[in-house]
Design a protein around this motif. Structure first.
Motif, mmCIF file in Angstrom:
data_model
loop_
_atom_site.group_PDB
_atom_site.id
_atom_site.type_symbol
_atom_site.label_atom_id
_atom_site.label_comp_id
_atom_site.label_asym_id
_atom_site.label_seq_id
_atom_site.Cartn_x
_atom_site.Cartn_y
_atom_site.Cartn_z
ATOM 1 N N PRO A 1 43.141 54.861 28.341
ATOM 2 C CA PRO A 1 42.961 55.842 29.514
ATOM 3 C C PRO A 1 42.051 55.836 30.233
ATOM 4 N N PHE A 2 40.841 55.018 30.247
ATOM 5 C CA PHE A 2 40.133 54.429 31.389
ATOM 6 C C PHE A 2 40.017 52.922 31.517
ATOM 7 N N PRO A 3 40.727 52.901 32.730
ATOM 8 C CA PRO A 3 40.828 50.931 32.571
ATOM 9 C C PRO A 3 39.431 50.750 32.566
ATOM 10 N N GLN A 4 39.537 49.489 32.523
ATOM 11 C CA GLN A 4 38.280 48.441 32.577
ATOM 12 C C GLN A 4 38.230 47.026 31.933
ATOM 13 N N PRO A 5 38.014 45.863 32.151
ATOM 14 C CA PRO A 5 37.629 44.700 31.749
ATOM 15 C C PRO A 5 36.612 45.091 30.261
ATOM 16 N N LEU A 6 37.555 43.727 29.883
ATOM 17 C CA LEU A 6 36.070 43.614 28.232
ATOM 18 C C LEU A 6 35.800 42.093 28.419
ATOM 19 N N SER A 7 35.093 42.195 28.029
ATOM 20 C CA SER A 7 34.094 40.517 27.228
ATOM 21 C C SER A 7 35.109 40.059 26.177
ATOM 22 N N VAL A 8 36.263 39.154 26.409
ATOM 23 C CA VAL A 8 36.838 38.684 25.607
ATOM 24 C C VAL A 8 36.816 36.771 25.769
ATOM 25 N N THR A 9 36.900 36.560 24.195
ATOM 26 C CA THR A 9 37.265 34.615 23.903
ATOM 27 C C THR A 9 38.228 34.442 22.875
ATOM 28 N N ALA A 10 38.968 33.957 22.646
ATOM 29 C CA ALA A 10 39.849 33.778 22.291
ATOM 30 C C ALA A 10 38.972 32.777 20.843
ATOM 31 N N LEU A 11 39.880 33.125 20.016
ATOM 32 C CA LEU A 11 39.563 32.457 18.297
ATOM 33 C C LEU A 11 39.832 31.328 18.434
ATOM 34 N N ILE B 1 38.911 41.623 17.228
ATOM 35 C CA ILE B 1 37.589 41.683 16.677
ATOM 36 C C ILE B 1 36.206 41.842 17.249
ATOM 37 N N ARG B 2 35.627 42.548 16.493
ATOM 38 C CA ARG B 2 34.337 42.557 17.333
ATOM 39 C C ARG B 2 33.156 41.291 17.209
ATOM 40 N N SER B 3 32.890 40.263 18.194
ATOM 41 C CA SER B 3 32.240 39.627 17.911
ATOM 42 C C SER B 3 31.597 39.396 16.123
ATOM 43 N N VAL B 4 31.218 38.590 15.856
ATOM 44 C CA VAL B 4 30.781 38.103 14.593
ATOM 45 C C VAL B 4 28.925 37.784 15.117
ATOM 46 N N GLY B 5 28.436 38.366 16.070
ATOM 47 C CA GLY B 5 26.988 38.384 15.872
ATOM 48 C C GLY B 5 25.815 39.466 16.277
ATOM 49 N N ASP C 1 23.552 40.366 18.171
ATOM 50 C CA ASP C 1 23.269 40.290 19.224
ATOM 51 C C ASP C 1 24.069 41.749 20.149
ATOM 52 N N SER C 2 23.799 41.827 21.322
ATOM 53 C CA SER C 2 23.784 43.532 21.973
ATOM 54 C C SER C 2 23.901 42.769 23.818
ATOM 55 N N HIS C 3 24.204 42.006 23.687
ATOM 56 C CA HIS C 3 24.853 40.873 25.207
ATOM 57 C C HIS C 3 25.948 41.051 24.949
ATOM 58 N N ARG C 4 26.828 40.841 26.446
ATOM 59 C CA ARG C 4 28.000 41.384 27.017
ATOM 60 C C ARG C 4 28.692 39.577 26.622
ATOM 61 N N LEU C 5 28.003 38.999 25.736
ATOM 62 C CA LEU C 5 28.499 37.586 25.542
ATOM 63 C C LEU C 5 30.019 37.580 24.429
ATOM 64 N N PRO C 6 30.762 36.725 24.207
ATOM 65 C CA PRO C 6 32.015 37.515 22.700
ATOM 66 C C PRO C 6 31.647 35.941 22.467
ATOM 67 N N HIS C 7 31.701 35.747 20.666
ATOM 68 C CA HIS C 7 31.247 35.002 19.859
ATOM 69 C C HIS C 7 32.697 34.338 19.432
ATOM 70 N N THR C 8 32.813 33.087 20.013
ATOM 71 C CA THR C 8 33.611 32.316 19.573
ATOM 72 C C THR C 8 33.765 32.172 17.909
ATOM 73 N N ALA D 1 38.361 37.874 20.932
ATOM 74 C CA ALA D 1 36.409 38.391 19.998
ATOM 75 C C ALA D 1 36.344 39.263 21.297
ATOM 76 N N ILE D 2 36.008 40.437 21.427
ATOM 77 C CA ILE D 2 35.449 41.024 22.294
ATOM 78 C C ILE D 2 33.660 41.104 21.722
ATOM 79 N N SER D 3 33.090 41.240 22.682
ATOM 80 C CA SER D 3 31.278 41.022 22.652
ATOM 81 C C SER D 3 31.126 41.945 22.226
#
Ligand SMILES: [Zn+2]
Length: 470
Positions: free
Chosen positions: A109-119, A192-196, A198-205, A221-223
């Motif tokens: 309901p609240f459009p916005q981009p996410l920080s994502v990376t493929a596994l 998935i929630r990144s396996v990491g 940290d609380s940075h807006r950087l996803p973990h592959t 994975a999203i950050s």
């Protein structure tokens, strides 16, 4: 120092048993050489310089990518530049994968981009992406216990938060197995929630695997902050829809190389101590902590022995393994190629959990070699290492050697901040602290020197170690 040594001596006796007069021992001169090597390496900065070179001149080096070949060329040239006695490569063949575009956005309901990376090894989405409602699960287990109806036609979201480093093995199962488990219940994709930690807006592959005969759905994975956001939105009780676009795809068969350098032994050149790390990295950062650090620590440790004018009795071999990240393929190839020489491998110890410092020293040796391990520990203990049990794991790529009954050592590194950076764009050289990597290199240098000079075999290939490795 002497008071400290006495206390260490007591704890040593408890950890490794009591030394008897008839036991094999290192000479005082050998122990002294190991201690001076240890102390000199503490300010050596050699591993730091090697890692600066790798991350600057090669950078990201994902297995099977064009940078893989550049990393191999760097490894060969660096071993030669450092003056190793022998340098060669051994082939490792595996399926390559490419990343492609990757975007995710909440549509409603609240459009916005996410920080994502493929596994790693995920399939891509169809052109135009996949748009569907998100269903959240706290863990992989929760998702596996959910009724199939909850997932059919949806995007599964495993929101398993990793609080500390020791949880990695458990939490990463959502990454490695989640897609197939979600697909069994009819999900269209997995996020998935990144396996990491940290609380940075950087996803973990990281690598994932598809089960045979199960539909292959895209996985990403999203950050951590994006997982928080998605969870807050879901908590409002209205359906949340997500659009995922991945251009990932398999990229055919690729042949890389294990890169190997040797400092040749003076007395028993065909027997060797093997140390090393993996040369490949994920593509998002420059692979400084994973595993440029392990490469640099072990190359630097071996070179430092030579630089100090010390000649080891057995050979010290450094192996830079190909493609660890997609399933320990370099380690498996090395074990297969060297299976016949197990009894000649005096000891194995990898470095693949960051820059250190080293905090623990554990062995996996035949009982008759334990007095030697106790002496080795006495040299390393002043660096702040704790004594482990005689059940060491030598590291991911060397697990295949241990399984063959190779005597192994586990040099445990402090990984409390490792999973803040692991597999992210943040895994870069600026995170490396000379003091930390010097201490780790000093540990490996003193260890490798003593292992190469031990008066007896540590028991590789013996019935005791073959049995113990099972
Ligand atoms: Zn690694």
């Amino acid at each position: 120092m002497s008071m400290k040594s006495t206390i260490l001596g007591l704890s040593l006796a408890l950890a490794f048993g009591v030394v008897n007069a008839a036991d094999p021992v290192f000479s005082d001169a050998e122990l002294k050489a190991a201690a001076s090597l240890r102390d000199a390496a503490l300010t050596g900065n050699l591993s730091y310089k090697i890692l600066e070179s790798l991350t600057t001149e090669v950078g990201p080096r994902m297995a099977g990518s064009p940078a893989d070949a550049r990393a191999v060329a760097w490894g060969v040239a660096k071993f030669k530049e450092l003056g190793f006695d022998k340098v060669w490569t051994e082939p490792v063949t595996f399926p390559a994968w490419k990343r492609g575009v990757e975007t995710a956005e909440i549509l409603a309901p609240f459009p916005q981009p996410l920080s994502v990376t493929a596994l790693g090894h995920s399939v891509g989405t169809p052109a135009g992406g996949i748009s569907a409602e998100v269903v959240r699960f706290a863990t992989l287990k929760d998702m596996m216990e959910a009724p199939a109806a909850a997932l059919k036609g949806k995007i599964a979201f495993i929101d398993h938060k990793m609080a500390k480093s020791s949880e990695y093995g458990y939490v990463q199962q959502g990454r490695s197995r989640g897609a197939s488990e979600a697909a069994k219940k009819g999900a269209l994709a997995l996020v998935i929630r990144s396996v990491g930690t940290d609380s940075h807006r950087l996803p973990h592959t990281g690598v994932m695997r598809y089960e045979e005969n199960v539909a292959q759905i895209p996985a990403a994975a999203i950050s951590n902050p994006d997982a928080d956001l998605l969870t807050r939105m879901l908590a409002r009780g209205k359906p949340v829809s997500l659009k995922l676009t991945l251009g990932a795809a398999e990229a055919g068969s690729y042949t890389s190389q294990n890169v190997i350098g040797e400092i040749t032994g003076s007395d028993k050149p065909d027997e060797y101590v093997v140390i090393g790390g993996h040369l490949d990295s994920w593509d998002l950062g420059t692979g400084a902590i994973d595993d440029g650090a392990g490469v640099a620590i072990t190359m630097g440790a071996a070179e430092f022995i030579k630089r100090q004018g010390l000649k080891p009795k057995r050979t010290i071999r450094v192996v830079l393994f190909a493609n660890e990240e997609n399933g320990l393929l370099g380690g498996a190839a090395y074990a297969k190629a060297h299976e016949a020489e197990v009894a000649k491998i005096q000891a194995a110890a990898e470095a693949d959990s960051g820059q250190g410092p080293a905090i623990k020293f554990a062995s996996f040796v035949a009982p008759e070699a334990l007095p030697l391990v106790k002496q080795m520990y006495s040299v390393l203990a002043p660096l702040g290492l704790a004594a482990g049990e005689n059940d060491a794991n030598p590291g991911p790529d060397m697990g295949a050697l241990k399984a063959l009954g190779v005597a192994s050592f586990g040099i445990g590194l402090d990984n409390s901040d490792y999973f803040n950076l692991h597999h992210t764009p943040d895994d870069t050289f600026d995170k490396i602290e000379p003091k930390r990597i010097n201490q780790t290199a000093a540990t490996y240098a003193a260890f490798a020197w003593m292992a190469a000079n031990a008066p007896i075999s540590f028991g590789s290939g013996s019935a005791a170690l073959k049995k113990g490795a099972k």
